[in-house]
Design an enzyme around this catalytic site. Structure first.
Site, short mmCIF file in Angstrom:
data_model
loop_
_atom_site.label_atom_id
_atom_site.label_comp_id
_atom_site.label_asym_id
_atom_site.label_seq_id
_atom_site.Cartn_x
_atom_site.Cartn_y
_atom_site.Cartn_z
N ASN A 1 45.98 53.27 2.93
CA ASN A 1 46.95 52.65 3.84
C ASN A 1 46.79 51.14 3.69
OD1 ASN A 1 48.47 51.72 5.95
ND2 ASN A 1 47.17 52.59 7.57
N LYS B 1 48.60 48.85 4.81
CA LYS B 1 49.07 48.10 5.99
C LYS B 1 49.94 46.91 5.54
CE LYS B 1 45.10 49.85 8.44
NZ LYS B 1 44.12 49.71 9.50
N HIS C 1 50.43 56.00 13.46
CA HIS C 1 49.18 55.25 13.30
C HIS C 1 48.90 54.48 14.59
CE1 HIS C 1 46.29 52.29 11.94
NE2 HIS C 1 46.03 53.10 10.92
N GLU D 1 48.01 51.60 15.11
CA GLU D 1 48.59 50.24 15.13
C GLU D 1 50.07 50.28 15.49
OE1 GLU D 1 47.13 49.13 11.28
OE2 GLU D 1 45.09 49.07 12.08
N GLU E 1 41.76 59.41 13.47
CA GLU E 1 41.30 58.04 13.34
C GLU E 1 40.89 57.50 14.71
OE1 GLU E 1 43.00 56.06 9.56
OE2 GLU E 1 44.43 55.77 11.17
N GLY F 1 38.99 49.39 11.08
CA GLY F 1 38.84 47.99 10.72
C GLY F 1 37.67 47.30 11.38
N SER G 1 37.11 52.87 8.93
CA SER G 1 36.00 52.23 8.21
C SER G 1 35.35 53.14 7.17
CB SER G 1 34.97 51.69 9.19
OG SER G 1 35.55 50.70 10.03
#
Ligand code: PGA
Length: 249
Positions: A9, A11, A96, A98, A165, A171, A211
């Site tokens: 991904n 991003k 996701h 985000e 996730e 991250g 991560s």
């Protein structure tokens, strides 16, 4: 036997030159070696075409990072699942954290997007995961179960992918322990069997994300019901992404 899926991904990262070079480098490695896992790259929209050209014939799949529920129309800035399919995508990441956080996407919208993906022949990767506060409060499993019940499209087939996730692991360099991952993935498997029946529920791949890097990939990929990884930061480094794929048993 579920073949592992290692999904990158990217991003909102990458310009044309670097993106094509990264995808081209991965393609070169994939063409040279017999793969033990499936590779997927999900670049930002402006890189879909150059990346699709760079990975042609390599066996690497292409995916989008989101799609609209509609096929076309007056939706400025959006891309439809049909448009993603048109440029060679076979997957799309949906829900996701985000997108859930930055764009206020709820599970009902994610579910509608998953139906749009199926309409266009794309395999949806539906993301779920708890926040740090939810885990601290002992609510992780409950939150994940609710997200899955509300986000999965009715009539989901074996091509659907679920990604667990934990938001606090994305991250941050923090990773869930193999024991925590095993617990969550076992619960997701049980829920998938309940919702989709034993055949489909057992065949759906459940990815871990948050991560993932070469140093922890082998340990995570060996956990029961972990059928691959959704990789952010480490997917932007060719050697790291390749190493994660190579660590699949
Ligand atoms: P990360 O991101 O690997 O950089 O933690 C994972 C993801 O958000 O898919």
């Amino acid at each position: 036997m579920r073949r592992k899926l290692i999904a990158g991904n990217w991003k909102m990262n990458g310009l044309r030159a670097g993106g094509a070079a990264l995808a081209g480098g991965l393609a070169e490695k994939c063409r040279a070696e017999a793969l033990t896992c499936d590779f997927l790259v999900c670049p930002p929209a402006h890189l879909l075409i150059p990346v699709s050209e760079a990975i042609a014939g390599s066996g690497i799949a292409l995916g989008g990072q989101d799609c609209h529920t509609g096929a076309s129309g007056a939706h400025t800035g959006d891309l439809s699942a049909e448009m993603l399919a048109d440029v060679g995508c076979s997957f799309v990441i949906l829900g996701h954290s985000e997108r859930r956080a930055d764009h206020g996407e709820g599970s009902d919208l994610v579910q509608a997007k998953a139906l749009a993906a199926a309409r266009a022949g794309l395999k949806a990767i539906v993301c779920v995961g708890e926040t740090a506060d939810e885990r601290k409060a002992g609510r992780a499993l409950e939150v994940i179960e609710t997200q899955i019940r509300q986000s999965l499209p009715e009539g989901a087939g074996a091509e659907l992918v679920v990604a667990y996730e934990p938001v606090w692991a994305i991250g941050t360099g923090l990773t869930a322990t193999p024991a925590d991952v095993a617990e969550v993935h076992a619960q997701i498997r049980q829920l998938l069997v309940e919702l989709c029946g034993a055949g489909v529920g057992d065949a759906i791949r459940i990815l871990y994300g948050g991560s993932v890097k070469p140093a922890n990939a082998a340990e995570l990929m060996a956990v029961d019901n972990v059928d691959g990884a959704l990789v952010g930061g480490a997917s932007l480094k060719l050697e790291d992404f390749w190493a994660i794929g190579s660590s699949c048993p």
